[in-house]
Design a protein around this motif. Sequence first.
Motif, PDB file in Angstrom:
ATOM      1  N   ALA A 203       0.647  -1.384  -0.086  1.00 29.66           N
ATOM      2  CA  ALA A 203      -0.003   0.162   0.085  1.00 29.66           C
ATOM      3  C   ALA A 203       0.822   1.192   0.106  1.00 29.66           C
ATOM      4  CB  ALA A 203      -1.010   0.088   1.273  1.00 29.66           C
ATOM      5  N   PRO A 204       1.962   1.506   0.925  1.00 27.43           N
ATOM      6  CA  PRO A 204       2.692   2.644   0.676  1.00 27.43           C
ATOM      7  C   PRO A 204       3.268   3.055  -0.796  1.00 27.43           C
ATOM      8  CG  PRO A 204       3.268   1.465   2.974  1.00 27.43           C
ATOM      9  CD  PRO A 204       2.344   0.491   1.738  1.00 27.43           C
ATOM     10  N   GLU A 205       3.684   1.894  -1.333  1.00 27.94           N
ATOM     11  CA  GLU A 205       4.438   2.111  -2.663  1.00 27.94           C
ATOM     12  C   GLU A 205       3.330   2.521  -3.452  1.00 27.94           C
ATOM     13  OE1 GLU A 205       7.076   0.080   0.232  1.00 27.94           O
ATOM     14  OE2 GLU A 205       4.998  -0.731  -0.627  1.00 27.94           O
ATOM     15  N   VAL A 206       2.282   1.767  -3.556  1.00 22.23           N
ATOM     16  CA  VAL A 206       1.065   2.063  -4.551  1.00 22.23           C
ATOM     17  C   VAL A 206       0.458   3.676  -4.163  1.00 22.23           C
ATOM     18  CG1 VAL A 206      -1.059   1.441  -5.176  1.00 22.23           C
ATOM     19  CG2 VAL A 206       0.473  -0.304  -4.830  1.00 22.23           C
ATOM     20  N   LEU A 207       0.392   3.798  -3.000  1.00 20.21           N
ATOM     21  CA  LEU A 207      -0.135   5.162  -2.781  1.00 20.21           C
ATOM     22  C   LEU A 207       0.838   6.340  -3.075  1.00 20.21           C
ATOM     23  CD1 LEU A 207      -1.702   7.485  -1.115  1.00 20.21           C
ATOM     24  CD2 LEU A 207      -0.417   6.962   0.740  1.00 20.21           C
ATOM     25  N   ARG A 208       2.247   6.129  -3.114  1.00 19.40           N
ATOM     26  CA  ARG A 208       3.330   7.030  -3.702  1.00 19.40           C
ATOM     27  C   ARG A 208       2.983   7.071  -5.331  1.00 19.40           C
ATOM     28  NH1 ARG A 208       8.228   9.195  -2.332  1.00 19.40           N
ATOM     29  NH2 ARG A 208       8.170   8.096  -0.266  1.00 19.40           N
TER      30      ARG A 208
ATOM     31  N   ILE B 183       2.466   4.508   5.552  1.00 18.24           N
ATOM     32  CA  ILE B 183       1.442   5.357   4.571  1.00 18.24           C
ATOM     33  C   ILE B 183       1.558   6.890   5.100  1.00 18.24           C
ATOM     34  CG2 ILE B 183      -1.001   5.972   4.127  1.00 18.24           C
ATOM     35  CD1 ILE B 183      -1.332   2.632   4.157  1.00 18.24           C
ATOM     36  N   LEU B 184       1.579   6.906   6.456  1.00 19.80           N
ATOM     37  CA  LEU B 184       1.736   8.212   6.969  1.00 19.80           C
ATOM     38  C   LEU B 184       2.807   9.049   6.737  1.00 19.80           C
ATOM     39  CD1 LEU B 184       0.171   7.943  10.699  1.00 19.80           C
ATOM     40  CD2 LEU B 184      -0.787   9.378   8.623  1.00 19.80           C
ATOM     41  N   GLU B 185       4.109   8.333   6.436  1.00 23.93           N
ATOM     42  CA  GLU B 185       5.284   8.852   6.189  1.00 23.93           C
ATOM     43  C   GLU B 185       5.083   9.300   4.708  1.00 23.93           C
ATOM     44  OE1 GLU B 185       8.311   6.070   8.875  1.00 23.93           O
ATOM     45  OE2 GLU B 185       7.732   5.232   6.662  1.00 23.93           O
TER      46      GLU B 185
ATOM     47  N   LYS C  77       3.140  16.248   2.081  1.00 26.58           N
ATOM     48  CA  LYS C  77       2.592  17.294   2.722  1.00 26.58           C
ATOM     49  C   LYS C  77       0.937  17.084   2.193  1.00 26.58           C
ATOM     50  CE  LYS C  77       6.278  20.462   3.457  1.00 26.58           C
ATOM     51  NZ  LYS C  77       6.297  20.210   4.902  1.00 26.58           N
ATOM     52  N   HIS C  78       0.420  15.881   2.357  1.00 25.27           N
ATOM     53  CA  HIS C  78      -0.913  15.492   2.031  1.00 25.27           C
ATOM     54  C   HIS C  78      -1.836  15.588   3.210  1.00 25.27           C
ATOM     55  CE1 HIS C  78      -4.403  13.887   0.137  1.00 25.27           C
ATOM     56  NE2 HIS C  78      -3.888  14.043  -1.024  1.00 25.27           N
TER      57      HIS C  78
ATOM     58  N   ASP D  95       2.652   7.235  16.535  1.00 25.77           N
ATOM     59  CA  ASP D  95       2.934   7.871  15.469  1.00 25.77           C
ATOM     60  C   ASP D  95       2.591   9.398  15.815  1.00 25.77           C
ATOM     61  OD1 ASP D  95       3.429   5.475  14.011  1.00 25.77           O
ATOM     62  OD2 ASP D  95       1.313   5.393  13.116  1.00 25.77           O
ATOM     63  N   LEU D  96       2.935   9.956  16.976  1.00 23.56           N
ATOM     64  CA  LEU D  96       2.844  11.176  17.220  1.00 23.56           C
ATOM     65  C   LEU D  96       4.044  11.850  16.533  1.00 23.56           C
ATOM     66  CD1 LEU D  96       1.834  11.472  21.000  1.00 23.56           C
ATOM     67  CD2 LEU D  96       0.653  12.570  18.986  1.00 23.56           C
ATOM     68  N   ASP D  97       5.234  11.087  16.424  1.00 24.06           N
ATOM     69  CA  ASP D  97       6.310  11.802  15.775  1.00 24.06           C
ATOM     70  C   ASP D  97       5.843  12.607  14.435  1.00 24.06           C
ATOM     71  OD1 ASP D  97       6.302   9.119  15.358  1.00 24.06           O
ATOM     72  OD2 ASP D  97       8.337   9.441  14.431  1.00 24.06           O
ATOM     73  N   LEU D  98       4.996  11.840  13.784  1.00 23.79           N
ATOM     74  CA  LEU D  98       4.795  12.282  12.382  1.00 23.79           C
ATOM     75  C   LEU D  98       3.393  13.003  12.636  1.00 23.79           C
ATOM     76  CD1 LEU D  98       4.860   8.538  10.565  1.00 23.79           C
ATOM     77  CD2 LEU D  98       6.392  10.625  10.188  1.00 23.79           C
ATOM     78  N   LEU D  99       2.720  12.831  13.253  1.00 15.67           N
ATOM     79  CA  LEU D  99       1.487  13.437  13.307  1.00 15.67           C
ATOM     80  C   LEU D  99       1.413  14.716  13.834  1.00 15.67           C
ATOM     81  CD1 LEU D  99      -1.067  10.687  14.986  1.00 15.67           C
ATOM     82  CD2 LEU D  99      -1.001  11.343  12.315  1.00 15.67           C
ATOM     83  N   ALA D 100       2.277  15.190  14.995  1.00  6.66           N
ATOM     84  CA  ALA D 100       2.329  16.496  15.488  1.00  6.66           C
ATOM     85  C   ALA D 100       2.955  17.558  14.488  1.00  6.66           C
ATOM     86  CB  ALA D 100       3.151  16.491  16.648  1.00  6.66           C
TER      87      ALA D 100
END
Length: 362
Positions: free
Chosen positions: A114-119, A154-156, A162-163, A177-182
Amino acid sequence: MATARHPGIKGRGSTGYLPGRFAVTTPETVDDGWHEADTEGDIVSAPQTELREEAARSVITRNQSPDIPFEQSLNPYRGCEHGCSYCFARPSHAYLDLSPGLDFETKIYAKTNAPEVLRRELSKRGYQPSPISLGINTDAYQPAERRLQLTRRILEVLAEAKHPVSLITKNALIERDLDLLAPMARENLVHVYLSITTLDNGLSSRLEPRASAPHSRLKAVKRLSEAGVPVGVMFAPVIPWVNDHELEAVLEAAHDAGATAAGYVLLRLPHEVAPLFRDWLQTHVPDRAAHVMSTIQQLRGGKDYDSRFGTRLRGEGVYADLLSRRFALALKRYGFEGRRHPPFDCTRFIPPRESSPQGELF
């Protein structure tokens, strides 16, 4: 209901293998005397979770439903180990020729690419950014995520591009995942909702057996809020005579923990969910089962479910009107009224560079 009945399976929301509506054959469980039994004579059944890999060709799903507040969604998993007895997504397992009952919560499909397909999809020429709702059909933070980390990857990708993204979950694992969400929150790129159905641990363990306990979800609300992430609460689903009396208490507790938005959704019973939920009622609250279903049918025009846009999430009739008024008063009482999450910022979007097997030159 053609299902192998159990008096309740510890850690599972379903009591048996209800055949899907497309099934050609119907299995039936028969006790031949060789099964291990507990002290009361009931057959001990402990179905194990099985993870299956799925290679997705696309991952962004688009919808035009007029009563759904998002246009795009992404689900890293099919099936959900949380085992919520009321889950509206259960019928989707019938398309895989699997049971919407126990199979839905024990046979989990992970879209490992999924992450690769999303990219790749975000990189397409002409793609127009619109907030993606992550984990709508099944929970993106269900137990398998702890090991597979598909949601995190996926969040990465979304953070890099910046989506904007919104998440709804009933698992405190989201704190990981707070390090990504914040940082995303500081750029108006993320909204989070915690689904809290009840504050009663006993009821929660029967309704949603492998989801985080209610107090853990409230702690997650607090941690997200303290980190600057816009966080709300969904009191969903509202089940007449089971958890409806807790509406005000849940909103008050969520507000005290830092939630700044709230919503609710009435119980939905499409397709196989109706017989599964009837079975759950008979297993866990038999004294109220008939009263619960009678009220649900009053809300749904005499049927177990009404799929019409505009009424499927709220119902109609006297009970629905009273519930709506209670919710409005609770919003005002606990300080939610007039408060909204900051709008998403889609102007920051940067199409991610597709990964290449040749690597990068610069």
